[in-house]
Design a protein around this motif. Structure first.
Motif, PDB file in Angstrom:
ATOM      1  N   LEU A 199      -3.618   2.944  -0.453  1.00  0.00           N
ATOM      2  CA  LEU A 199      -4.329   1.668  -0.462  1.00  0.00           C
ATOM      3  C   LEU A 199      -5.834   1.810  -0.262  1.00  0.00           C
ATOM      4  O   LEU A 199      -6.570   0.832  -0.410  1.00  0.00           O
ATOM      5  CB  LEU A 199      -3.754   0.744   0.611  1.00  0.00           C
ATOM      6  CG  LEU A 199      -2.275   0.383   0.449  1.00  0.00           C
ATOM      7  CD1 LEU A 199      -1.863  -0.627   1.510  1.00  0.00           C
ATOM      8  CD2 LEU A 199      -1.976  -0.152  -0.938  1.00  0.00           C
ATOM      9  N   LEU A 200      -6.282   3.009   0.043  1.00  0.00           N
ATOM     10  CA  LEU A 200      -7.727   3.259   0.114  1.00  0.00           C
ATOM     11  C   LEU A 200      -8.295   3.659  -1.237  1.00  0.00           C
ATOM     12  O   LEU A 200      -9.508   3.811  -1.381  1.00  0.00           O
ATOM     13  CB  LEU A 200      -8.025   4.351   1.149  1.00  0.00           C
ATOM     14  CG  LEU A 200      -7.626   4.020   2.586  1.00  0.00           C
ATOM     15  CD1 LEU A 200      -7.974   5.182   3.506  1.00  0.00           C
ATOM     16  CD2 LEU A 200      -8.310   2.739   3.061  1.00  0.00           C
ATOM     17  N   ASN A 201      -7.439   3.813  -2.229  1.00  0.00           N
ATOM     18  CA  ASN A 201      -7.852   4.192  -3.582  1.00  0.00           C
ATOM     19  C   ASN A 201      -7.740   2.968  -4.478  1.00  0.00           C
ATOM     20  O   ASN A 201      -6.636   2.566  -4.845  1.00  0.00           O
ATOM     21  CB  ASN A 201      -6.957   5.325  -4.089  1.00  0.00           C
ATOM     22  CG  ASN A 201      -7.395   5.846  -5.437  1.00  0.00           C
ATOM     23  OD1 ASN A 201      -7.726   5.077  -6.335  1.00  0.00           O
ATOM     24  ND2 ASN A 201      -7.380   7.161  -5.598  1.00  0.00           N
ATOM     25  N   PRO A 202      -8.862   2.350  -4.863  1.00  0.00           N
ATOM     26  CA  PRO A 202      -8.800   1.121  -5.654  1.00  0.00           C
ATOM     27  C   PRO A 202      -8.047   1.289  -6.970  1.00  0.00           C
ATOM     28  O   PRO A 202      -7.369   0.342  -7.417  1.00  0.00           O
ATOM     29  CB  PRO A 202     -10.280   0.785  -5.901  1.00  0.00           C
ATOM     30  CG  PRO A 202     -11.007   1.429  -4.761  1.00  0.00           C
ATOM     31  CD  PRO A 202     -10.253   2.704  -4.496  1.00  0.00           C
ATOM     32  N   GLN A 203      -8.142   2.457  -7.585  1.00  0.00           N
ATOM     33  CA  GLN A 203      -7.446   2.674  -8.850  1.00  0.00           C
ATOM     34  C   GLN A 203      -5.931   2.669  -8.644  1.00  0.00           C
ATOM     35  O   GLN A 203      -5.182   2.095  -9.451  1.00  0.00           O
ATOM     36  CB  GLN A 203      -7.891   3.994  -9.491  1.00  0.00           C
ATOM     37  CG  GLN A 203      -9.311   3.984 -10.037  1.00  0.00           C
ATOM     38  CD  GLN A 203     -10.382   4.020  -8.952  1.00  0.00           C
ATOM     39  OE1 GLN A 203     -10.190   4.650  -7.911  1.00  0.00           O
ATOM     40  NE2 GLN A 203     -11.494   3.346  -9.183  1.00  0.00           N
ATOM     41  N   GLU A 204      -5.480   3.281  -7.564  1.00  0.00           N
ATOM     42  CA  GLU A 204      -4.051   3.280  -7.292  1.00  0.00           C
ATOM     43  C   GLU A 204      -3.550   1.885  -6.920  1.00  0.00           C
ATOM     44  O   GLU A 204      -2.433   1.494  -7.283  1.00  0.00           O
ATOM     45  CB  GLU A 204      -3.721   4.281  -6.180  1.00  0.00           C
ATOM     46  CG  GLU A 204      -3.909   5.735  -6.582  1.00  0.00           C
ATOM     47  CD  GLU A 204      -3.357   6.714  -5.561  1.00  0.00           C
ATOM     48  OE1 GLU A 204      -2.491   6.311  -4.761  1.00  0.00           O
ATOM     49  OE2 GLU A 204      -3.811   7.874  -5.560  1.00  0.00           O
ATOM     50  N   VAL A 205      -4.365   1.135  -6.214  1.00  0.00           N
ATOM     51  CA  VAL A 205      -3.983  -0.233  -5.857  1.00  0.00           C
ATOM     52  C   VAL A 205      -3.878  -1.093  -7.114  1.00  0.00           C
ATOM     53  O   VAL A 205      -2.914  -1.857  -7.290  1.00  0.00           O
ATOM     54  CB  VAL A 205      -4.985  -0.845  -4.869  1.00  0.00           C
ATOM     55  CG1 VAL A 205      -4.653  -2.310  -4.600  1.00  0.00           C
ATOM     56  CG2 VAL A 205      -4.985  -0.068  -3.558  1.00  0.00           C
ATOM     57  N   ALA A 206      -4.849  -0.960  -8.006  1.00  0.00           N
ATOM     58  CA  ALA A 206      -4.805  -1.719  -9.254  1.00  0.00           C
ATOM     59  C   ALA A 206      -3.588  -1.358 -10.079  1.00  0.00           C
ATOM     60  O   ALA A 206      -2.921  -2.233 -10.660  1.00  0.00           O
ATOM     61  CB  ALA A 206      -6.088  -1.474 -10.055  1.00  0.00           C
ATOM     62  N   ALA A 207      -3.267  -0.074 -10.131  1.00  0.00           N
ATOM     63  CA  ALA A 207      -2.088   0.365 -10.878  1.00  0.00           C
ATOM     64  C   ALA A 207      -0.806  -0.182 -10.252  1.00  0.00           C
ATOM     65  O   ALA A 207       0.148  -0.544 -10.965  1.00  0.00           O
ATOM     66  CB  ALA A 207      -2.051   1.891 -10.935  1.00  0.00           C
ATOM     67  N   MET A 208      -0.768  -0.254  -8.928  1.00  0.00           N
ATOM     68  CA  MET A 208       0.399  -0.811  -8.243  1.00  0.00           C
ATOM     69  C   MET A 208       0.592  -2.275  -8.615  1.00  0.00           C
ATOM     70  O   MET A 208       1.711  -2.718  -8.930  1.00  0.00           O
ATOM     71  CB  MET A 208       0.232  -0.654  -6.730  1.00  0.00           C
ATOM     72  CG  MET A 208       1.325  -1.286  -5.889  1.00  0.00           C
ATOM     73  SD  MET A 208       1.012  -3.054  -5.486  1.00  0.00           S
ATOM     74  CE  MET A 208      -0.378  -2.878  -4.368  1.00  0.00           C
ATOM     75  N   ASN A 242      -8.791  -4.118  -0.385  1.00  0.00           N
ATOM     76  CA  ASN A 242      -8.435  -3.530  -1.676  1.00  0.00           C
ATOM     77  C   ASN A 242      -7.256  -4.243  -2.328  1.00  0.00           C
ATOM     78  O   ASN A 242      -7.262  -4.499  -3.540  1.00  0.00           O
ATOM     79  CB  ASN A 242      -8.118  -2.043  -1.515  1.00  0.00           C
ATOM     80  CG  ASN A 242      -9.363  -1.185  -1.399  1.00  0.00           C
ATOM     81  OD1 ASN A 242     -10.470  -1.633  -1.687  1.00  0.00           O
ATOM     82  ND2 ASN A 242      -9.197   0.055  -0.960  1.00  0.00           N
ATOM     83  N   THR A 243      -6.229  -4.551  -1.545  1.00  0.00           N
ATOM     84  CA  THR A 243      -5.055  -5.181  -2.135  1.00  0.00           C
ATOM     85  C   THR A 243      -5.333  -6.627  -2.543  1.00  0.00           C
ATOM     86  O   THR A 243      -4.903  -7.070  -3.614  1.00  0.00           O
ATOM     87  CB  THR A 243      -3.855  -5.119  -1.178  1.00  0.00           C
ATOM     88  OG1 THR A 243      -4.241  -5.629   0.101  1.00  0.00           O
ATOM     89  CG2 THR A 243      -3.352  -3.703  -1.021  1.00  0.00           C
ATOM     90  N   ALA A 244      -6.054  -7.360  -1.699  1.00  0.00           N
ATOM     91  CA  ALA A 244      -6.386  -8.739  -2.054  1.00  0.00           C
ATOM     92  C   ALA A 244      -7.254  -8.777  -3.302  1.00  0.00           C
ATOM     93  O   ALA A 244      -7.009  -9.578  -4.226  1.00  0.00           O
ATOM     94  CB  ALA A 244      -7.094  -9.422  -0.880  1.00  0.00           C
ATOM     95  N   ARG A 245      -8.260  -7.936  -3.349  1.00  0.00           N
ATOM     96  CA  ARG A 245      -9.154  -7.909  -4.506  1.00  0.00           C
ATOM     97  C   ARG A 245      -8.389  -7.624  -5.794  1.00  0.00           C
ATOM     98  O   ARG A 245      -8.647  -8.240  -6.836  1.00  0.00           O
ATOM     99  CB  ARG A 245     -10.241  -6.848  -4.292  1.00  0.00           C
ATOM    100  CG  ARG A 245     -11.198  -6.693  -5.456  1.00  0.00           C
ATOM    101  CD  ARG A 245     -12.310  -5.729  -5.136  1.00  0.00           C
ATOM    102  NE  ARG A 245     -11.829  -4.395  -4.796  1.00  0.00           N
ATOM    103  CZ  ARG A 245     -12.630  -3.363  -4.549  1.00  0.00           C
ATOM    104  NH1 ARG A 245     -13.959  -3.524  -4.580  1.00  0.00           N
ATOM    105  NH2 ARG A 245     -12.139  -2.181  -4.241  1.00  0.00           N
ATOM    106  N   ALA A 246      -7.427  -6.721  -5.714  1.00  0.00           N
ATOM    107  CA  ALA A 246      -6.688  -6.349  -6.911  1.00  0.00           C
ATOM    108  C   ALA A 246      -5.723  -7.442  -7.365  1.00  0.00           C
ATOM    109  O   ALA A 246      -5.495  -7.617  -8.572  1.00  0.00           O
ATOM    110  CB  ALA A 246      -5.922  -5.051  -6.662  1.00  0.00           C
ATOM    111  N   LEU A 247      -5.144  -8.179  -6.407  1.00  0.00           N
ATOM    112  CA  LEU A 247      -4.111  -9.151  -6.765  1.00  0.00           C
ATOM    113  C   LEU A 247      -4.655 -10.531  -7.100  1.00  0.00           C
ATOM    114  O   LEU A 247      -4.031 -11.267  -7.876  1.00  0.00           O
ATOM    115  CB  LEU A 247      -3.100  -9.279  -5.623  1.00  0.00           C
ATOM    116  CG  LEU A 247      -1.937 -10.249  -5.871  1.00  0.00           C
ATOM    117  CD1 LEU A 247      -1.095  -9.784  -7.063  1.00  0.00           C
ATOM    118  CD2 LEU A 247      -1.070 -10.406  -4.631  1.00  0.00           C
TER     119      LEU A 247
END
Length: 237
Positions: A63-72, A120-125
């Motif tokens: 969850l500290l990796n924005p790319q991985e969070v976006a992919a999730m 990170n998670t809020a921004r991505a979702l």
């Protein structure tokens, strides 16, 4: 009982004490779950502990990796079609030295674990929730956010920042059908806390199930008029 049939929820920190209790409670109420963690083995174990009929997908992500969070998030949307809510149960606690002896690493660890993961998670979702026109975000802060304590400055500051981030998100999204709230648990009754504080009165602590009940309310339609709240869940502590 809260009915969550047809709702899809993302739970971060799904392999932790709270995450596992949330996963079980949500699945029992009919929710579809996207469980997020860093270790595939513990994620698989968490999945196996849920009712066989549960509709669940697991996602390994840092969850500290924005790319991985976006992919999730993209993976969850592809799997389920829509997302109703995000529960940010990822987080942790560590005592530290006094401020003058606190290293950058000590400070960053708490800020990353408790705050950046939420950001990170809020921004991505949020774009997905905006597209659907509704949604719920629930963050886990702590009672320690309300008062600084010696030896706990990084932890207290990180959890206080979660409240402020929650309030800012709620204000930004209040006209978009999206509510954002956080819970402030007191001492949780976990095996780790019992081991660290064996002489305390554990009956006064907050059970994980009790905290989960509050979170279930916040992700349900019953909480549609509640946003920007920081809800104390102190038990009798």
């Amino acid at each position: 009982m809260t009915d969550l049939h047809g709702k899809t929820l993302i739970i971060t920190g799904a392999t932790g004490n709270l995450g596992q209790v949330l996963a079980r409670a949500l699945s029992e109420r009919g929710a579809r779950l996207a469980l997020v963690g860093r270790d595939p083995t513990t994620l698989a174990t968490t999945r196996q502990q849920l009712p066989a009929q549960s509709e669940v997908a697991t996602f390994v992500a840092d969850l500290l990796n924005p790319q991985e969070v976006a992919a999730m998030v993209q993976g969850a949307v592809k799997r389920f079609g829509s997302i109703h809510a995000l529960i940010n149960a990822q987080g942790g606690f560590a005592m530290g030295p006094r401020i003058q002896s606190t290293s950058d690493a000590d400070w960053d660890f708490m800020m990353d674990l408790n705050l950046r993961t939420v950001f990170n998670t809020a921004r991505a979702l949020i774009p997905t929730l905006l597209a659907s026109g509704n949604g719920r975000i629930v963050n886990v802060s702590a009672r320690a956010a309300t008062r600084g304590v010696a030896g706990m400055a990084p932890y207290c500051a990180s959890k206080a920042a979660v409240i402020t981030l929650t309030e800012s998100l709620a204000d930004e999204l209040k006209h978009d059908g999206i509510t954002v709230n956080c819970v402030l648990p007191g001492t949780l009754d976990t095996p780790q806390n019992r081991a660290a504080m064996p002489d305390q009165d554990h009956d006064r602590w907050v059970s994980l199930e009790a905290l989960a009940d509050v979170i279930l309310f916040l992700v349900s339609d019953a909480s549609r008029a509640v946003t920007g709240a920081a809800i104390p869940v102190y038990g009798r502590s």
